[in-house]
Design an enzyme around this catalytic site. Structure first.
Site, PDB file in Angstrom:
ATOM      1  N   VAL A 172      -3.763   2.163  -8.693  1.00 26.69           N
ATOM      2  CA  VAL A 172      -2.912   2.982  -7.465  1.00 26.69           C
ATOM      3  C   VAL A 172      -3.774   2.625  -6.367  1.00 26.69           C
ATOM      4  CG1 VAL A 172      -1.367   4.701  -7.498  1.00 26.69           C
ATOM      5  CG2 VAL A 172      -1.834   4.766  -9.864  1.00 26.69           C
ATOM      6  N   GLY A 192      -6.210  -6.108  -2.125  1.00 25.11           N
ATOM      7  CA  GLY A 192      -7.164  -6.732  -1.539  1.00 25.11           C
ATOM      8  C   GLY A 192      -8.704  -6.649  -2.491  1.00 25.11           C
ATOM      9  N   ILE A 232      -7.950   3.084  -2.080  1.00 20.62           N
ATOM     10  CA  ILE A 232      -7.908   4.316  -1.955  1.00 20.62           C
ATOM     11  C   ILE A 232      -7.737   5.285  -2.928  1.00 20.62           C
ATOM     12  CG2 ILE A 232      -6.170   6.394  -1.284  1.00 20.62           C
ATOM     13  CD1 ILE A 232      -4.567   4.377   0.056  1.00 20.62           C
ATOM     14  N   GLY A 269      -0.198 -14.356   2.630  1.00 19.61           N
ATOM     15  CA  GLY A 269      -0.773 -14.410   1.163  1.00 19.61           C
ATOM     16  C   GLY A 269      -0.162 -12.845   0.846  1.00 19.61           C
ATOM     17  N   LYS A 277      -2.117  -1.650 -13.834  1.00 16.45           N
ATOM     18  CA  LYS A 277      -0.930  -0.899 -13.331  1.00 16.45           C
ATOM     19  C   LYS A 277       0.122  -1.077 -14.192  1.00 16.45           C
ATOM     20  CE  LYS A 277       0.851  -3.080 -10.350  1.00 16.45           C
ATOM     21  NZ  LYS A 277       0.568  -4.078  -9.200  1.00 16.45           N
ATOM     22  N   VAL A 330     -10.402 -10.324  -7.610  1.00 15.84           N
ATOM     23  CA  VAL A 330     -10.242  -9.123  -7.149  1.00 15.84           C
ATOM     24  C   VAL A 330     -11.729  -8.891  -8.150  1.00 15.84           C
ATOM     25  CG1 VAL A 330     -10.601  -6.446  -8.071  1.00 15.84           C
ATOM     26  CG2 VAL A 330      -8.617  -7.425  -7.972  1.00 15.84           C
ATOM     27  N   ASP A 349       6.772  -2.679  -8.154  1.00 15.10           N
ATOM     28  CA  ASP A 349       5.451  -2.459  -8.488  1.00 15.10           C
ATOM     29  C   ASP A 349       5.200  -0.487  -7.770  1.00 15.10           C
ATOM     30  OD1 ASP A 349       2.826  -3.028  -7.471  1.00 15.10           O
ATOM     31  OD2 ASP A 349       3.208  -2.605  -6.061  1.00 15.10           O
ATOM     32  N   GLU A 367       3.498 -12.366  -3.315  1.00 12.31           N
ATOM     33  CA  GLU A 367       3.339 -13.830  -4.281  1.00 12.31           C
ATOM     34  C   GLU A 367       5.248 -14.423  -4.352  1.00 12.31           C
ATOM     35  OE1 GLU A 367       2.907 -12.509  -7.738  1.00 12.31           O
ATOM     36  OE2 GLU A 367       1.570 -10.759  -7.482  1.00 12.31           O
ATOM     37  N   LYS A 389       3.283   2.552 -10.460  1.00 15.55           N
ATOM     38  CA  LYS A 389       2.036   3.414  -9.250  1.00 15.55           C
ATOM     39  C   LYS A 389       2.840   4.850  -8.988  1.00 15.55           C
ATOM     40  CE  LYS A 389       1.003  -0.526  -6.613  1.00 15.55           C
ATOM     41  NZ  LYS A 389       0.790  -1.612  -5.303  1.00 15.55           N
TER      42      LYS A 389
HETATM   43  N1  HSE Z   1       1.691  -6.126  -4.754  1.00 14.04           N
HETATM   44  C1  HSE Z   1       0.735  -4.863  -4.157  1.00 14.04           C
HETATM   45  C2  HSE Z   1       1.420  -4.768  -2.797  1.00 14.04           C
HETATM   46  C3  HSE Z   1      -0.997  -4.978  -4.427  1.00 14.04           C
HETATM   47  O1  HSE Z   1       2.091  -5.473  -2.417  1.00 14.04           O
HETATM   48  O2  HSE Z   1       1.002  -3.422  -2.455  1.00 14.04           O
HETATM   49  C4  HSE Z   1      -1.347  -4.882  -5.731  1.00 14.04           C
HETATM   50  O3  HSE Z   1      -0.834  -3.582  -6.359  1.00 14.04           O
END
Ligand code: HSE
Length: 435
Positions: A132, A302, A136, A187, A105, A14, A201, A190, A205
């Site tokens: 988040v 991304g 977007i 990719g 986040k 990033v 995750d 992880e 959010k």
């Molecule tokens: N790992 C998250 C996703 C991206 O797959 O959307 C980072 O928040």
């Protein structure tokens, strides 16, 4: 020319995206802000690589705290991830009255309440659009675009990895494990995919989204998180046969007695727009009283999509740099002394329609046993159908769609159904949202 100098903490995917976009679009940003935006200092795990990428004009520090303290840094850009050091540098930035832009986040979900109140006391800003749904602008929409509205609910696909896996399972008939391996190879996922595939995750959010939608404290510990690891191809196919797609949705709703906060695989009608959000894309659907339904769609991760959100925050910070503190958009979208203390509802209180699938012996009385148990727990059946099982096993699938009912009732009924002799395995249960 007026200049704003950034201190970049983290020169990974990033961080590099931010530098690339600034280099490419610096003239547009100058036209928009009146400022040239440059990176003046940075820290990174690998200083040599960072130095090669950033060039000699950027001062590199081993310790991220030294970037914050650097007198040539006006805004701190935290892109390191992790909690402990990131929290310490943001606290230091607040003390130094330097605005912070972060994509973290996990940190905002866990410590946002405290960091925001420190920033408010100092008259400082923590901007976190990239935390988040990546690129977007959902935070901006909730905090600014929708301020006239009472928000009723938000439902979103906010994890691209799981959305990619579900699309692969459906389109290629893969198992969860096979689709996860594909996601890792490309990719998206992880090496340790737990946070994505277990819904954690998305839960972080969602905790942030709910706080912005309703003006409540960020409460990640109150989010019910179910991931996609137990989803079977049989359920995805059965859902499709009945006109639904399965999506991992993060859902928050305002109810008269509190708020729902939940992440789980969900059946959504195939004809609704969110059902066609495939691959690693994100989408967030907001229901509000004046505007009605709005949908925000785009890349949730991304390098450059996330950089887009980070730089939009930098522009906001620049525009507010000379403004009175009163002109700042509140961190929570609502005034900090006017937050709601309505509770987050326990999952048993949540109301939903359900899809149930049970693999059963094909013999007289089984259907009536199952429907009898559902009736005992006041679960009303909307539709029921028997279908050949996809699995290479004995038995047939009974698929049932229920009317809206309390989660506690369906769970109690399912526990009884599972005890029936004619049931081969624990039935599947998925919630349905008509959106
Ligand atoms: N790992 C998250 C996703 C991206 O797959 O959307 C980072 O928040």
């Amino acid at each position: 020319m007026k200049r704003v100098r950034l201190g970049l903490l983290g020169v990974g995917t990033v961080g590099r995206g931010v530098v690339d976009v600034l280099n490419r679009n610096g003239d547009e940003i100058l036209r928009r802000t009146g400022y040239e935006v440059i990176v003046s200092a940075a820290s990174a795990r690998n200083l040599e690589n960072a130095s090669q990428f950033l060039g000699p004009a950027v001062k590199l520090h081993k310790d991220p705290l030294d970037v914050v303290k650097d007198e040539n840094v006006d805004i701190v850009i935290e892109l390191m991830g992790g909690i402990t050091t990131a929290r310490a540098v943001i606290e230091e930035a607040i003390s130094a009255k330097k605005p912070v832009v972060t994509a973290n986040k996990a940190l905002i979900a866990e410590y946002g309440n405290d960091l925001f109140s420190r920033a408010n006391a100092a008259g400082s800003i923590i901007a976190y659009e990239a935390a988040v749904a990546g690129g977007i602008p959902i935070i901006k929409s909730l905090r600014e675009g929708l301020t006239a509205n009472r928000i009723e609910s938000v439902a979103g696909i906010v994890n691209g990895t799981t959305n990619f896996i579900l699309s692969e399972m459906r389109d290629k008939g893969l198992s969860f494990e096979e689709a996860l391996a594909d996601a890792q190879r490309l990719g998206y996922a992880e090496a340790d995919p737990t946070s994505d595939v277990e819904g954690l995750d998305a839960g972080q959010k969602l905790a942030i989204i709910a706080s912005l939608a309703f003006g409540i404290r960020i409460q990640p510990e109150r989010v019910h998180c179910e991931g996609i690891t137990n989803l079977t191809e049989s359920d995805l196919r059965a859902a499709e046969d009945f006109g639904y797609q399965v999506k991992l949705l993060a859902i928050t709703k305002k109810r008269s007695n509190g708020f729902e906060l939940r992440v789980h695989p969900t059946l959504v009608p195939a004809k609704c727009v969110i059902a066609s959000v495939d691959g690693p894309m994100n989408a967030v659907l907001v229901n509000s009283d004046a505007l009605g339904q709005t949908l925000y769609y785009g890349a949730g991760a991304g390098a450059e999509p996330t950089a887009s959100a980070v730089i939009a925050d930098i522009v906001d910070v620049i525009r507010l740099s000379n403004a009175d503190k009163q002109a700042h958009v509140p961190h929570f979208a609502f005034q900090p002394d006017n937050l709601s203390d309505h509770p987050i509802l326990d999952m048993g209180e949540v109301e939903s329609s359900y899809y149930l699938r049970a693999l059963v012996r094909d013999e007289p009385g089984v259907l009536s046993d199952i429907s009898g148990i559902l009736a005992d727990y006041e679960v009303s059946i909307e539709a029921m159908r028997q279908r050949e099982s996809d699995a290479d096993t004995e038995g047939v699938d009974i698929v049932i769609f229920t009317h809206k009912t309390k989660e506690s009732s369906i769970n109690a009924a399912l526990a009884k159904i599972t005890e029936l002799d004619a049931i081969y395995e624990t039935p599947s249960r998925l919630r349905i949202e008509l959106l």
